[in-house]
Design a protein around this motif. Structure first.
Motif, PDB file in Angstrom:
ATOM      1  N   GLU A  47       3.154  -5.104 -14.131  1.00 52.71           N
ATOM      2  CA  GLU A  47       4.200  -5.484 -13.232  1.00 52.71           C
ATOM      3  C   GLU A  47       3.610  -6.257 -12.232  1.00 52.71           C
ATOM      4  O   GLU A  47       4.360  -7.032 -11.862  1.00 52.71           O
ATOM      5  CB  GLU A  47       4.616  -3.861 -12.493  1.00 52.71           C
ATOM      6  N   PHE A  48       2.498  -6.125 -11.857  1.00 53.54           N
ATOM      7  CA  PHE A  48       1.902  -6.846 -10.756  1.00 53.54           C
ATOM      8  C   PHE A  48       1.734  -8.212 -11.194  1.00 53.54           C
ATOM      9  O   PHE A  48       2.186  -9.522 -10.407  1.00 53.54           O
ATOM     10  CB  PHE A  48       0.341  -6.533 -10.353  1.00 53.54           C
ATOM     11  N   PHE A  49       1.394  -8.401 -12.474  1.00 57.38           N
ATOM     12  CA  PHE A  49       1.158  -9.899 -12.838  1.00 57.38           C
ATOM     13  C   PHE A  49       2.574 -10.699 -12.979  1.00 57.38           C
ATOM     14  O   PHE A  49       2.666 -11.847 -12.490  1.00 57.38           O
ATOM     15  CB  PHE A  49       0.663  -9.691 -14.255  1.00 57.38           C
ATOM     16  N   PHE A  50       3.551  -9.763 -13.574  1.00 56.08           N
ATOM     17  CA  PHE A  50       4.637 -10.688 -13.543  1.00 56.08           C
ATOM     18  C   PHE A  50       5.836 -10.767 -12.363  1.00 56.08           C
ATOM     19  O   PHE A  50       6.329 -11.671 -12.083  1.00 56.08           O
ATOM     20  CB  PHE A  50       5.836  -9.982 -14.754  1.00 56.08           C
ATOM     21  N   VAL A  51       5.363 -10.168 -11.494  1.00 55.28           N
ATOM     22  CA  VAL A  51       5.861 -10.074  -9.942  1.00 55.28           C
ATOM     23  C   VAL A  51       5.189 -11.586  -9.355  1.00 55.28           C
ATOM     24  O   VAL A  51       5.861 -12.240  -9.004  1.00 55.28           O
ATOM     25  CB  VAL A  51       5.526  -9.018  -9.063  1.00 55.28           C
ATOM     26  N   SER A 103       6.446 -14.622 -11.538  1.00 52.42           N
ATOM     27  CA  SER A 103       8.152 -15.051 -11.105  1.00 52.42           C
ATOM     28  C   SER A 103       7.855 -15.779 -10.020  1.00 52.42           C
ATOM     29  O   SER A 103       8.814 -16.696  -9.701  1.00 52.42           O
ATOM     30  CB  SER A 103       8.940 -13.875 -11.082  1.00 52.42           C
ATOM     31  N   ARG A 104       6.791 -15.760  -9.169  1.00 54.97           N
ATOM     32  CA  ARG A 104       6.953 -16.311  -7.835  1.00 54.97           C
ATOM     33  C   ARG A 104       6.174 -17.861  -8.182  1.00 54.97           C
ATOM     34  O   ARG A 104       6.127 -18.505  -6.826  1.00 54.97           O
ATOM     35  CB  ARG A 104       6.283 -15.658  -6.727  1.00 54.97           C
ATOM     36  N   ALA A 105       5.349 -18.063  -8.888  1.00 52.42           N
ATOM     37  CA  ALA A 105       4.658 -19.140  -9.501  1.00 52.42           C
ATOM     38  C   ALA A 105       5.305 -20.410  -9.642  1.00 52.42           C
ATOM     39  O   ALA A 105       6.479 -20.166  -9.872  1.00 52.42           O
ATOM     40  CB  ALA A 105       3.615 -18.790 -10.422  1.00 52.42           C
ATOM     41  N   ARG A 106       4.852 -21.552  -9.249  1.00 55.09           N
ATOM     42  CA  ARG A 106       5.687 -22.974  -9.668  1.00 55.09           C
ATOM     43  C   ARG A 106       5.730 -22.813 -10.948  1.00 55.09           C
ATOM     44  O   ARG A 106       4.878 -22.425 -11.795  1.00 55.09           O
ATOM     45  CB  ARG A 106       4.846 -23.837  -9.234  1.00 55.09           C
ATOM     46  N   ILE A 134      -4.294 -18.340 -19.314  1.00 60.60           N
ATOM     47  CA  ILE A 134      -5.540 -17.822 -18.785  1.00 60.60           C
ATOM     48  C   ILE A 134      -5.600 -16.223 -18.877  1.00 60.60           C
ATOM     49  O   ILE A 134      -6.674 -15.760 -19.238  1.00 60.60           O
ATOM     50  CB  ILE A 134      -5.593 -18.295 -17.221  1.00 60.60           C
ATOM     51  N   GLN A 135      -4.289 -15.591 -18.619  1.00 59.16           N
ATOM     52  CA  GLN A 135      -4.553 -14.192 -18.706  1.00 59.16           C
ATOM     53  C   GLN A 135      -4.769 -13.467 -20.035  1.00 59.16           C
ATOM     54  O   GLN A 135      -5.446 -12.712 -20.209  1.00 59.16           O
ATOM     55  CB  GLN A 135      -2.976 -13.499 -18.038  1.00 59.16           C
ATOM     56  N   ALA A 136      -4.094 -14.360 -21.097  1.00 58.27           N
ATOM     57  CA  ALA A 136      -4.193 -13.846 -22.388  1.00 58.27           C
ATOM     58  C   ALA A 136      -5.704 -14.285 -22.706  1.00 58.27           C
ATOM     59  O   ALA A 136      -6.299 -13.289 -23.383  1.00 58.27           O
ATOM     60  CB  ALA A 136      -3.451 -14.871 -23.283  1.00 58.27           C
ATOM     61  N   ILE A 137      -6.461 -15.096 -22.401  1.00 55.76           N
ATOM     62  CA  ILE A 137      -7.962 -15.395 -22.844  1.00 55.76           C
ATOM     63  C   ILE A 137      -8.683 -14.120 -22.034  1.00 55.76           C
ATOM     64  O   ILE A 137      -9.562 -13.874 -22.719  1.00 55.76           O
ATOM     65  CB  ILE A 137      -8.094 -16.794 -22.224  1.00 55.76           C
TER      66      ILE A 137
END
Length: 209
Positions: A15-19, A22-25, A35-38
């Motif tokens: 949840e934290f990641f996708f919040v 969603s706000r990222a460029r 990067i998160q997948a790696i």
């Protein structure tokens, strides 16, 4: 810790990641997925590999225009399937990465080496000539002894299989030279890329004269 570098994937992490996501460029979102997948792939945890696979597929599906991160994403999908010992799929993803890099040569990954290792490890002799051409094309770009040790060893195995015994022996000697290298050649990172441990399964295939 950066919000896109979790080593766990609890409900709260997701949840934290996708919040944050969603706000990222928009032009940076593909990179954050990669990067998160790696980070999750590096844990080698079976469940987290599944999460990583989903993130990489999301990147490739939803951001097809992204060229910078595509090769690495394909490479990491190969790593995931190799970890699962699903070697056919791993080989396919590594090869997709190699083929992509032919069109976008400024984007590089280690797919050429992981692909080559897996072809030799699974004894896919019908692809040995292709692997040889791939490695010979990559060798001039190599700096680190570890990569050169692996590449020369694989080339030795291939040439021995093809009956080129003298060439196979020469490559085996070059592999040994790189094992014994004491510096990477870099001024400030002399220990980077040195051979810390030999790869036993490759060494067993190299027949020295």
């Amino acid at each position: 810790m950066d919000w896109y570098r979790h080593k766990t994937w609890t409900k709260a992490d997701e949840e934290f990641f996708f919040v944050k996501f969603s706000r990222a460029r928009k032009n940076g979102r593909a990179q954050y997925l990669k990067i998160q997948a790696i980070e999750l792939v590096e844990t080698k945890n079976k469940e987290l590999l599944e999460v990583a696979e989903g993130l990489l597929n999301k990147m490739l599906t939803e951001y097809p225009e992204n060229k910078i991160d595509k090769s690495t994403a394909l490479h990491k999908l190969g790593d995931i399937y190799k970890a699962r010992e699903e070697y056919e799929k791993a080989i396919d993803y590594y090869n997709q990465s190699i083929e992509f890099e032919k069109s976008y040569p400024n984007v590089r990954s280690n797919s050429y080496l992981d692909f080559s290792e897996l072809i030799v490890k699974t004894n896919k002799t019908e692809l040995f000539d292709y692997v040889e051409s791939v490695l010979e094309a990559e060798l001039p770009n190599q700096l680190f002894p570890l990569s050169k040790y692996k590449m020369y060893s694989i080339l030795s195995v291939i040439n021995n299989r093809n009956g080129n015994n003298q060439k196979a022996s020469e490559y085996a000697d070059l592999a040994d030279e790189n094992v014994n290298a004491e510096t990477s050649g870099l001024h400030y990172h002399k220990d980077l890329g040195l051979v810390k441990n030999r790869v036993s399964w490759i060494d067993k295939l190299v027949k020295k004269k």
